[in-house]
Write a protein that holds these residues in place. Structure first.
Motif, PDB file in Angstrom:
ATOM      1  N   ALA A  25       0.857  -1.187   0.000  1.00 50.52           N
ATOM      2  CA  ALA A  25       0.000   0.000   0.000  1.00 50.52           C
ATOM      3  C   ALA A  25       0.891   1.233   0.000  1.00 50.52           C
ATOM      4  O   ALA A  25       2.056   1.181   0.406  1.00 50.52           O
ATOM      5  N   PRO A  31      -5.997   5.223   7.123  1.00 50.78           N
ATOM      6  CA  PRO A  31      -6.917   4.143   7.489  1.00 50.78           C
ATOM      7  C   PRO A  31      -7.823   3.805   6.319  1.00 50.78           C
ATOM      8  O   PRO A  31      -7.719   4.394   5.236  1.00 50.78           O
ATOM      9  N   ASN A  32      -8.701   2.862   6.522  1.00 52.46           N
ATOM     10  CA  ASN A  32      -9.690   2.508   5.495  1.00 52.46           C
ATOM     11  C   ASN A  32     -10.681   3.662   5.360  1.00 52.46           C
ATOM     12  O   ASN A  32     -11.595   3.814   6.178  1.00 52.46           O
ATOM     13  N   ALA A  85     -13.005   4.188   3.247  1.00 56.74           N
ATOM     14  CA  ALA A  85     -14.372   3.811   2.879  1.00 56.74           C
ATOM     15  C   ALA A  85     -15.253   3.707   4.120  1.00 56.74           C
ATOM     16  O   ALA A  85     -16.432   4.070   4.091  1.00 56.74           O
ATOM     17  N   THR A  86     -14.691   3.216   5.220  1.00 58.35           N
ATOM     18  CA  THR A  86     -15.468   3.090   6.449  1.00 58.35           C
ATOM     19  C   THR A  86     -15.805   4.450   7.045  1.00 58.35           C
ATOM     20  O   THR A  86     -16.725   4.563   7.858  1.00 58.35           O
TER      21      THR A  86
END
Length: 277
Positions: A116, A209-210, A212-213
Motif C-alpha cells: 500500500a 486508514p480505510n 471507505a469506512t
C-alpha cells in the motif's frame, strides 16, 4: 472512597499514555522529517450530587454563586485526541544530491508501504542495483522502501551516472558518463488535506486508514502536488525539546499526585475497616 480511587486509577493509565507520547517525541528529536504528536485530555462522565433540597437552601447564599450547587463526582480523564503537528522543521544542507527536503508543510513523498502507498517527510534517499536490470538503480528510503513516482511505480534511475539533478517539482534529470542527459521521471509528491487521519506505520512513515469506512474518498484526502523539493538538504524534526521537557515534568507531577491519591484512599479505607471491627 472506591469511586475516588477508581477515578485516580483511570487517570494514571491515561497519563501513562501521554508520557509515552512525550517519550516518543523526545526519542525522535534527531529523526529527519519527524512530526511530533500532542495528546489532549478530556473529562470522563461525572455525577452531580445534590445534598440539599433546593427549596430549603438560603437564596441569599446562592444568589451570587458562580458554580453549581452540590458536588460533582468525576470518573477521571482520558486521552481524547493525539494530534499531529505538521509545522515544518529546520532545513539543513548536506550536499548529498539524493537528500531531499520538502518546504511545504503539508506535502509528503510517496513510498511503498508493503503493498500500500505510505507517506514520509524523510528524504534521505539512496540507490541500490536493480536485481532485474543491471543498467538501472532503484531509489530507496533509508529503511529500504521503494520511492514511488508520480504514477505510483517504484522509481529507477540509470546506473553509472555522472550527475543527478532534481528540480523543485521533483523532476529527476540524470547526466550519464558519456555526457548524455536523460529524464528519469518525477517523484511522487502529494498534499495531504486531512493530515490528522495519518497513522504512524513505522520507519518514519505514515499510512491512511480505510477511508471507505469513514465515508471519505481518497481524492478528498490525497492530491498530487507540484512539489517543493530542495535538493542536497534534509528537514530536521520539528520536536521542541524544551516544550517536551516541560510537559514531561508536569506529567510526572500529575502522575505522582494521582498515585498519592490512590495511596491515601487506601489508607482511609483501612482506617474505616478498622473502626468497624
Amino acid at each position: 472512597m472506591q469511586q475516588q480511587m477508581m477515578a485516580s486509577g483511570v487517570s494514571l493509565g491515561q497519563i501513562q499514555q501521554q508520557l509515552d507520547t512525550v517519550a516518543n517525541n523526545m526519542a525522535n528529536v534527531g529523526t529527519n522529517g519527524y512530526k511530533s504528536r500532542d495528546a489532549k485530555f478530556v473529562d470522563l462522565l461525572f455525577q452531580q450530587i445534590d445534598n440539599l433540597n433546593p427549596a430549603d437552601q438560603d437564596q441569599t447564599d446562592t444568589a451570587n454563586r458562580l458554580t453549581p450547587n452540590g458536588i460533582r463526582s468525576g470518573s477521571g480523564v482520558k486521552v481524547g485526541d493525539t494530534s499531529l503537528d505538521l509545522s515544518a522543521g529546520a532545513i539543513k544542507e548536506t550536499g548529498n544530491p539524493l537528500d531531499l527536503a520538502l518546504t511545504d508543510a503539508h506535502q509528503f513523498f510517496t513510498v511503498d508501504g508493503g503493498g500500500a502507498t505510505a507517506y514520509t517527510r524523510d528524504g534521505a534517499f539512496n540507490t541500490q542495483p536493480d536485481p532485474g536490470n543491471a543498467n538501472q538503480l532503484r531509489l530507496l528510503t533509508k529503511s529500504g522502501a521503494a520511492v514511488l513516482d508520480a504514477g505510483g511505480r517504484p522509481m529507477t534511475i540509470p546506473a553509472h551516472y555522472r550527475d543527478i539533478r532534481i528540480n523543485q517539482a521533483g523532476q529527476i534529470n540524470v547526466t550519464l558518463n558519456n555526457g548524455t542527459t536523460v529524464n528519469a521521471g518525477q517523484l511522487g509528491i502529494v498534499t495531504i488535506n486531512r493530515p490528522q487521519l495519518l497513522e504512524s506505520s513505522g520507519n518514519n512513515q505514515y499510512a491512511l486508514p480505510n477511508l471507505a469506512t469513514l465515508g471519505i474518498g481518497l481524492n478528498q484526502v490525497v492530491q498530487p502536488a507540484a512539489g517543493s523539493v530542495t535538493q542536497g538538504s534534509l528537514e530536521n524534526s520539528n520536536v521542541d525539546l524544551t516544550k517536551e521537557m516541560a510537559d514531561l515534568i508536569n506529567l510526572q507531577h500529575n502522575y505522582q499526585l494521582n498515585a498519592r491519591s490512590v495511596t491515601i484512599g487506601d489508607q482511609m479505607a483501612g482506617l474505616v475497616n478498622g473502626l468497624l471491627r
